[in-house]
Design a protein around this motif. Sequence first.
Motif, PDB file in Angstrom:
ATOM      1  N   PHE A 116       0.913  -1.277   0.109  1.00 32.12           N
ATOM      2  CA  PHE A 116       0.152   0.135   0.019  1.00 32.12           C
ATOM      3  C   PHE A 116       0.710   1.295  -0.135  1.00 32.12           C
ATOM      4  N   MET A 117       0.388   2.257  -0.499  1.00 32.10           N
ATOM      5  CA  MET A 117       0.777   3.640  -0.272  1.00 32.10           C
ATOM      6  C   MET A 117       0.295   4.445   0.739  1.00 32.10           C
ATOM      7  N   ALA A 118       1.249   5.179   1.264  1.00 29.34           N
ATOM      8  CA  ALA A 118       0.722   6.198   2.190  1.00 29.34           C
ATOM      9  C   ALA A 118       1.707   7.562   2.449  1.00 29.34           C
ATOM     10  N   ARG A 119       0.921   8.606   2.855  1.00 37.07           N
ATOM     11  CA  ARG A 119       1.765   9.671   3.295  1.00 37.07           C
ATOM     12  C   ARG A 119       1.026  10.477   4.545  1.00 37.07           C
ATOM     13  N   GLY A 120       1.707  11.320   5.157  1.00 35.43           N
ATOM     14  CA  GLY A 120       1.290  12.339   5.894  1.00 35.43           C
ATOM     15  C   GLY A 120       0.958  13.619   5.427  1.00 35.43           C
ATOM     16  N   GLU A 121       0.064  14.381   5.981  1.00 36.91           N
ATOM     17  CA  GLU A 121      -0.091  15.753   5.639  1.00 36.91           C
ATOM     18  C   GLU A 121       1.036  16.509   5.908  1.00 36.91           C
ATOM     19  N   LYS A 122       1.684  16.352   7.040  1.00 37.92           N
ATOM     20  CA  LYS A 122       2.913  17.107   7.483  1.00 37.92           C
ATOM     21  C   LYS A 122       3.958  16.544   7.739  1.00 37.92           C
ATOM     22  N   GLY A 123       4.137  15.274   7.709  1.00 38.70           N
ATOM     23  CA  GLY A 123       5.125  14.369   8.087  1.00 38.70           C
ATOM     24  C   GLY A 123       4.919  14.231   9.799  1.00 38.70           C
ATOM     25  N   GLY A 124       5.417  13.136  10.102  1.00 42.53           N
ATOM     26  CA  GLY A 124       5.605  12.697  11.492  1.00 42.53           C
ATOM     27  C   GLY A 124       4.486  11.964  12.207  1.00 42.53           C
ATOM     28  N   GLU A 125       3.617  12.010  11.073  1.00 44.83           N
ATOM     29  CA  GLU A 125       2.150  11.194  11.709  1.00 44.83           C
ATOM     30  C   GLU A 125       2.264   9.652  12.222  1.00 44.83           C
TER      31      GLU A 125
END
Length: 209
Positions: free
Chosen positions: A127-136
């Motif tokens: 799966f692919m994932a990313r955070g809005e700000k980073g650090g989540e």
Amino acid sequence: MKKIKSTLSILTIMAGFSLGNLFAEEVAPKEPAPVLPNTQKLPFSVYSDQGDHFIPSGWMGDAGDLTLNDHFKTNPGQGAKCIQIKYSGKAAGGQKWSGVYWQEPANNWGAMKGAGFNLSGAKKIKFMARGEKGGEVVEFKAGGIASGDFPDTFKVEAPITTLTKEWKEYEIDLSGQDLTHVIGGFCFALNKEKNPDGATFYLDNIRYE
């Protein structure tokens, strides 16, 4: 906007979970889950532009702290859309954590005979994932639904993940797992301790390969 909450009784069953010991409490099945006869063709999609095979219906913990939009079209990881999840971290239900299971069919906590998929042969969940700000900080897993007579035949967990602002592909190893009866196709959870100000993150292209 799509938000399907589980019933109060289900939330009560799942209430002991928290990030780190999440999913530790399970009810032993009364009988083995049936082996589904037809093995599905791989790759098998949980979420993609081409179609979904599980429903994000298993809302757990502080369900009111979450919103889920599975048609978010800004900066998807692949294709035309992705999933946006917002976690407020307000602990509205007093649990101080929230999560969602993708289930087959919707709201299936192991009570539905003949439901689910046979995914024998799959080696990984990607799966692919990313955070809005980073650090989540988010936990991902699959399987492990065991509160009814017809539970998952497997359970896997990825290490607790700290997301970046950029899309990244992740894998959950399925080596040695019995995938003959899959009802909990994918799951995420986050808690207030690791995300005290809440968190927004994104998922895309979830599949078994």
